[in-house]
Scaffold this active site. Structure first.
Site, PDB file in Angstrom:
ATOM      1  N   HIS A  93      -2.199  -0.858  -3.647  1.00  0.00           N
ATOM      2  CA  HIS A  93      -3.266   0.142  -3.488  1.00  0.00           C
ATOM      3  C   HIS A  93      -2.876   1.387  -4.275  1.00  0.00           C
ATOM      4  O   HIS A  93      -1.768   1.899  -4.131  1.00  0.00           O
ATOM      5  CB  HIS A  93      -3.446   0.519  -2.020  1.00  0.00           C
ATOM      6  CG  HIS A  93      -3.940  -0.617  -1.190  1.00  0.00           C
ATOM      7  ND1 HIS A  93      -3.974  -0.557   0.171  1.00  0.00           N
ATOM      8  CD2 HIS A  93      -4.435  -1.828  -1.534  1.00  0.00           C
ATOM      9  CE1 HIS A  93      -4.463  -1.693   0.651  1.00  0.00           C
ATOM     10  NE2 HIS A  93      -4.741  -2.481  -0.371  1.00  0.00           N
TER      11      HIS A  93
ATOM     12  N   ASP B 101      -4.706  -4.456   5.187  1.00  0.00           N
ATOM     13  CA  ASP B 101      -5.029  -5.336   4.062  1.00  0.00           C
ATOM     14  C   ASP B 101      -3.863  -6.310   3.879  1.00  0.00           C
ATOM     15  O   ASP B 101      -2.708  -5.947   4.077  1.00  0.00           O
ATOM     16  CB  ASP B 101      -5.234  -4.495   2.795  1.00  0.00           C
ATOM     17  CG  ASP B 101      -5.907  -5.294   1.680  1.00  0.00           C
ATOM     18  OD1 ASP B 101      -6.491  -6.351   1.972  1.00  0.00           O
ATOM     19  OD2 ASP B 101      -5.847  -4.842   0.525  1.00  0.00           O
TER      20      ASP B 101
ATOM     21  N   SER C  88       0.866  -1.182   0.000  1.00  0.00           N
ATOM     22  CA  SER C  88       0.000   0.000   0.000  1.00  0.00           C
ATOM     23  C   SER C  88       0.901   1.231   0.000  1.00  0.00           C
ATOM     24  O   SER C  88       1.783   1.339  -0.851  1.00  0.00           O
ATOM     25  CB  SER C  88      -0.944  -0.055   1.208  1.00  0.00           C
ATOM     26  OG  SER C  88      -1.868   0.982   1.151  1.00  0.00           O
TER      27      SER C  88
END
Lengths: 290, 217
Positions: free
Chosen positions: B63, B156, B36
């Site tokens: 992401h 995540d 991310s």
């Protein structure tokens, strides 16, 4: 107290071993669902189906996939829940504004030369994209000449689409996308607000027919000038993608337009030679003659 | 089951080839990477350290803002020897290629080892979601999958890595102390026992060792 219970609950979910659904079992489940209920998910993307079914296992507190299968086949109400789980409901107004911009540039000028036209929007889900299309045609002054067939296999989603009621919290995002899609006036003219939801203007709906149609099992129902089917084919395997594209090809009249989702392509399809590219990035295609 | 598989393929253990501290006999058919905040740089460093002949496919969920176009793919391709491309729906997964999830789509793996995209709701506020990629890849590759969680400011990938471990796969987490954002590696370490915690620059060499072992076997 409450907090503690929540923490314990979280821990229980956290510690539970995740369910693995072998493909063989998934296929047997899909076969039985088709035999019993007539809904054919056998050629859907198994990766997505598996994810949704795993989610349902978790929510229902069922450990074993076999138990979920048994319950689905025995209990019609539970099957309806599964049916909702398996249908594609993620949608928004003016998703991918660049597509709507390209539609204005490439497709609308052609539509303006027709005395009347029909558009088939396949996989309309809860209707956001259908209303987006109606708003665009209204702005271009040709909504009255058009008839939009908006179809989905999911009756619950269609009912929501017919109602045209959406949460207010989403409107800000929709309005931004409307303007980026070339929308001119205030977005608020297309709905009335009531409490925490908005109701789409009835005049937008006057030329929309929402009806049930399943791309896995149903066929051609009308000749149309445009097919819009965005972010539906990615949920199908190649076999079902080809089936859907065949139906679209047969439905389209001479030089009809086909609009797909931003990451959907005809390249891997057996129909790639039946269409020419109008806009590569926005996935607008046109049926070749002959 | 695993033993008989290894026997059939004529693979023994080659622990001596692994860097010190790596004590596991790894057999893998694919690698999944999740990152991310700070991830583009971290992923770029790993992918650019792999030779064109790298024998495994690599699937990446990074992401990224939904409106980002495919610029990151182009930039990464420029500095990598392996092929880097955006994952295309229903395309077969090939060895030596890194597939990046397109912005605003989840990337999944089908049983026939092709890719699928989905616009399903965000998971952990993210689309693409690392958990979605990891779980679907794990269903297909089972024990023959390596999952890597890199820098990020959320959690995540933690559930996905746990899933990979539960299916017998291998888990690598970037050492939180060396991560630009440590929340995601920390969440992964909390969620499951992992095989290796490595500083960023040691991850590519570890992968090379693993596939070197595989090639010699």
């Amino acid at each position: 107290m409450n907090n503690r219970a929540e923490i314990m609950n979280d821990m229980a979910v956290h510690l539970k071993a995740p369910a693995h659904i072998p493909d063989r079992e998934l296929q047997r489940f899909l076969d039985q669902v088709f035999d019993k209920y007539g809904y054919d998910f056998r050629n859907y993307s198994h990766a997505s189906l598996r994810r949704r079914l795993r989610h349902r296992l978790m929510l229902s507190g069922i450990d074993d996939f076999g138990d979920l299968e048994a319950k689905t086949l025995k209990n019609r109400q539970f099957f309806n829940t599964i049916l909702l789980d398996l249908s594609i409901t993620t949608t928004e107004m003016f998703r991918d504004p660049a597509f709507f911009m390209a539609f204005r540039d490439e497709v609308v000028p052609v539509l303006k030369t027709y005395p009347s036209f029909k558009i088939w929007q396949a996989g309309c889900s809860t209707g956001q994209e259908t209303y987006s299309l109606a708003i665009l045609l209204q702005e271009e002054g040709i909504l009255d000449r058009g008839l939009i067939y908006a179809t989905d296999f999911n009756a619950t989603a269609l009912e929501q689409a017919r109602r045209g009621v959406y949460p207010t919290e989403l409107i800000k995002q929709y309005a931004a996308q409307f303007h980026r899609a070339g929308g001119k006036g205030p977005f608020s003219q297309y709905f009335t607000s009531r409490y925490d939801s908005v109701l789409m203007d009835k005049s937008l709906r006057r030329n929309i027919v929402f009806s049930e149609h399943n791309l896995a099992t149903d066929g051609v129902f009308s000749e149309v000038q445009i097919v819009i089917c965005r972010n539906v084919l990615i949920y199908f395997n190649r076999t079902l993608q080809d089936r859907a594209l065949s139906i679209f090809h047969q439905s389209l009249g001479r030089r009809g337009f086909l609009c797909l989702g931003a990451k959907e392509s005809l390249l891997l399809s057996s129909h790639r030679r039946d269409f020419e590219v109008v806009r590569e990035n926005e996935r607008i295609f046109r049926k070749k003659t002959g | 089951m695993k033993e008989s598989l290894e026997k059939k393929r004529g693979k023994g253990t080659h622990k001596s080839l692994l860097p010190p501290g790596i004590q596991k006999d790894i057999q893998a058919d694919a690698i999944v990477i999740g990152a991310s905040a700070g991830g583009l740089r971290a992923i770029g460093l790993i992918l650019s350290s792999l030779p064109a002949s790298f024998p495994l496919p690599i699937l990446v969920a990074q992401h990224i803002h939904p409106d980002m176009n495919s610029l990151s793919v182009t930039l990464m391709q420029e500095k990598c020897q392996i092929q880097v491309q955006e994952g295309i729906d229903k395309e077969p997964i090939n060895a030596g290629v890194a597939y990046l999830a397109p912005p605003n789509y989840h990337l999944l793996v089908e049983c026939d080892r092709t890719l699928s995209l989905s616009v399903d709701e965000r998971v952990n506020f993210a689309r693409p979601s690392i958990d979605v990629l990891f779980e679907s890849a794990s269903e297909v590759f089972e024990s023959r999958l390596i999952g890597i969680v890199l820098t990020g400011a959320n959690k995540d990938g933690a559930e996905g890595l746990k899933f990979i471990k539960a299916n017998g796969g291998t888990a690598i987490v970037q050492d939180p102390n060396t991560a630009e954002y440590d929340a995601m590696p920390k969440a992964a370490l909390e969620a499951t026992s992992v095989d290796f915690v490595l500083p960023l620059e040691k991850i590519a060499p570890a992968l090379l060792t693993v596939v070197g072992q595989r090639r010699q076997a």
